[in-house]
Design an enzyme around this catalytic site. Structure first.
Site, PDB file in Angstrom:
ATOM      1  N   HIS A 258       0.853  -1.196   0.000  1.00 47.76           N
ATOM      2  CA  HIS A 258       0.000   0.000   0.000  1.00 47.76           C
ATOM      3  C   HIS A 258       0.888   1.245   0.000  1.00 47.76           C
ATOM      4  O   HIS A 258       0.802   2.069   0.914  1.00 47.76           O
ATOM      5  CB  HIS A 258      -0.915   0.051   1.239  1.00 47.76           C
TER       6      HIS A 258
ATOM      7  N   ASP B 125      -2.931  -5.214  -6.581  1.00 46.01           N
ATOM      8  CA  ASP B 125      -2.100  -6.384  -6.260  1.00 46.01           C
ATOM      9  C   ASP B 125      -2.714  -7.681  -6.785  1.00 46.01           C
ATOM     10  O   ASP B 125      -2.035  -8.702  -6.867  1.00 46.01           O
ATOM     11  CB  ASP B 125      -1.813  -6.483  -4.752  1.00 46.01           C
TER      12      ASP B 125
ATOM     13  N   HIS C 184     -12.132  -6.109   1.695  1.00 47.83           N
ATOM     14  CA  HIS C 184     -12.121  -4.843   2.386  1.00 47.83           C
ATOM     15  C   HIS C 184     -12.437  -3.662   1.484  1.00 47.83           C
ATOM     16  O   HIS C 184     -12.330  -2.505   1.929  1.00 47.83           O
ATOM     17  CB  HIS C 184     -10.745  -4.638   3.044  1.00 47.83           C
TER      18      HIS C 184
ATOM     19  N   ASP D 284      -8.685 -11.228  -0.224  1.00 50.18           N
ATOM     20  CA  ASP D 284      -7.880 -10.702   0.893  1.00 50.18           C
ATOM     21  C   ASP D 284      -8.267 -11.300   2.253  1.00 50.18           C
ATOM     22  O   ASP D 284      -7.409 -11.454   3.128  1.00 50.18           O
ATOM     23  CB  ASP D 284      -8.042  -9.180   0.983  1.00 50.18           C
TER      24      ASP D 284
ATOM     25  N   HIS E  20     -11.572  -8.999  -6.756  1.00 51.35           N
ATOM     26  CA  HIS E  20     -11.266  -7.706  -6.126  1.00 51.35           C
ATOM     27  C   HIS E  20     -10.400  -6.918  -7.104  1.00 51.35           C
ATOM     28  O   HIS E  20      -9.496  -7.482  -7.726  1.00 51.35           O
ATOM     29  CB  HIS E  20     -10.534  -8.010  -4.817  1.00 51.35           C
TER      30      HIS E  20
ATOM     31  N   HIS F 177      -3.366 -13.748  -0.466  1.00 51.73           N
ATOM     32  CA  HIS F 177      -2.022 -13.466   0.069  1.00 51.73           C
ATOM     33  C   HIS F 177      -1.662 -14.554   1.074  1.00 51.73           C
ATOM     34  O   HIS F 177      -2.473 -14.886   1.953  1.00 51.73           O
ATOM     35  CB  HIS F 177      -1.987 -12.145   0.841  1.00 51.73           C
TER      36      HIS F 177
ATOM     37  N   TYR G 247      -2.429  -8.341   9.858  1.00 47.02           N
ATOM     38  CA  TYR G 247      -3.238  -8.060   8.658  1.00 47.02           C
ATOM     39  C   TYR G 247      -4.650  -7.629   9.065  1.00 47.02           C
ATOM     40  O   TYR G 247      -5.183  -6.635   8.576  1.00 47.02           O
ATOM     41  CB  TYR G 247      -3.282  -9.335   7.812  1.00 47.02           C
TER      42      TYR G 247
ATOM     43  N   GLU H 142      -8.297  -4.368  -6.549  1.00 49.58           N
ATOM     44  CA  GLU H 142      -7.067  -3.693  -6.116  1.00 49.58           C
ATOM     45  C   GLU H 142      -5.881  -4.236  -6.919  1.00 49.58           C
ATOM     46  O   GLU H 142      -5.831  -5.419  -7.290  1.00 49.58           O
ATOM     47  CB  GLU H 142      -6.849  -3.851  -4.604  1.00 49.58           C
TER      48      GLU H 142
END
Ligand code: FEO
Length: 395
Positions: free
Chosen positions: A23, A83, A145, A164, A79, A225, A192, A81
């Site tokens: 991030h 990553d 999230h 996530d 998701h 992850h 996390y 995001e």
């Protein structure tokens, strides 16, 4: 590198041993991370999530060794995001017409980031994709999230691809939860949760209860992850339920910053006072300017109460404490008590300002705090210890 993790189900991700910050510079990843992507080969072929953008080329090349890219029938983006979606651009250059399944918010985030006119297929909770002998079931998971997050469940293999949720930033060639060092694993899991999921605890609890009520058989949880939960995958689900429920241990964290060691002396004396009153409470001291921010947040998450201290500077507080107060305001911790302290030479505003910041962050501030002028002498040290002991009584 690919690994077959179940019949026709392959891990096709990237282990990032080098990653030390995530991030941007917001999240420390002392033990690296991984971006887990999965390929399901049935009569139809589905790809679930990709990897972070810098690894796009090697990811797509490796994927091409596992499957003819043109034979991928469905791409599922749990998701948006970067990553997990970062390699989509490279992938879509190769197979531009392949449908991308995601939530309505997923379309917004993917379009917003990549500006691609891809073949989006919007899905909702309960929608299914038939792969032949197995089915994919979609479960929206907004704010776990991001608003676009969702889970994907594979029938027959009984695998929940949770993205996530239930993940950790933890690089390991072992891949499975039962093979790695358990202390390291759970330290990364709670870090996390504390740093990423705390603001969404109410939704975490609701979503887990909703998924449990579906009574889906569960053989593995494949996160995006860290490790795959194959040994008692329900153990991390139960941990999440504990963490989502105003979690605390018998711990008090003291965080301070100090210009000439006076506030540090206060912190240490307060710790002694706490210990004298309650020898069983786990006390943690952190200088906010020296300790990793995310490790401090993790300790705050674990604590039933915190004490925050700063010297007064320019009628204000030191910047590491100002940053920490902003961080905890955003995380919205519940059911934790707090108080402020600090040394000063002249005007002495820090304690009042910290108390205000703690209140704004949702902490129950149990007293007006404690100030000590100049370098604490024997009397001031004794008062610090008494303040610490009194704090324990106020919890
Ligand atoms: Fe691992 Fe929200 O991305």
């Amino acid at each position: 590198m690919h690994r077959e993790i179940a019949d026709g189900v392959f891990w096709a991700g990237k282990i990032d041993w080098e990653l030390k910050k995530f991030h941007g510079d917001e999240y420390s990843t002392h033990r690296g991370s991984s971006y887990n992507s999965y390929l399901v080969k049935d009569e139809k072929i589905a790809l679930i999530d990709t990897v972070w953008a810098p690894f796009s080329k090697e990811y797509v090349e490796n994927l091409g060794k596992l499957v003819d890219l043109n034979k991928i029938d469905f791409i599922i983006a749990n998701h948006g995001e970067v990553d997990h979606s970062g390699a989509l651009q490279e992938l879509m250059r190769n197979i531009p017409d392949t449908p991308v399944y995601c939530t309505a918010n997923g379309v917004k985030s993917l379009k917003g980031q990549y500006h691609g006119d891809w073949n989006f297929q919007v899905v909702k909770t309960g929608d299914r994709l038939n792969l032949g002998s197995r089915e994919i079931v979609f479960v929206e998971a907004p704010m776990l999230h991001w608003p676009d997050s969702m889970f994907t469940y594979l029938t027959g293999s009984n695998i929940l691809f949770s993205n996530d949720a239930f993940g950790q930033h933890y690089a390991s060639e072992f891949l499975y939860n039962d093979l790695v060092d358990q202390e390291e694993l759970f330290a990364e899991c709670i870090k996390y949760y504390a740093n990423i999921l705390t603001p969404f605890s109410v939704l975490v609890k609701k979503k887990i209860e909703e998924v449990l009520a579906m009574k889906l058989p569960l053989s593995m949880i494949c996160t995006s992850h860290g490790v795959i939960w194959r040994d008692r995958p329900e153990q991390i689900v139960h941990r999440y339920l504990e963490w989502a429920d105003s979690y605390s241990e018998n711990m008090i964290t003291i965080v301070y910053d100090t210009m000439w060691n006076n506030t540090r002396i206060m912190a240490e004396q307060i710790a002694e006072g706490i210990h004298g009153k309650d020898p069983l409470v786990n006390i943690r001291l952190h200088n906010a300017a020296k300790t990793d921010k995310n490790d401090i947040i993790t300790d705050i998450f674990r604590s039933k109460a915190i004490l925050v201290g700063s010297s007064t500077i320019n009628r204000g507080i030191l910047t590491s404490i100002a940053g920490l107060l902003e961080e905890i305001r955003g995380l919205g911790f519940k059911n934790k008590k707090a108080a402020a302290f600090g040394s000063y030479g002249w005007s002495g505003e820090s304690v009042k300002m910290i108390s205000e910041g703690l209140k704004q962050a949702g902490f129950a501030v149990v007293n007006e705090g404690f100030r000590a002028m100049w370098t604490p002498g024997e009397e001031a040290k004794r008062e610090c210890a008494e303040f610490g002991a009194g704090f324990v009584e106020q919890l």
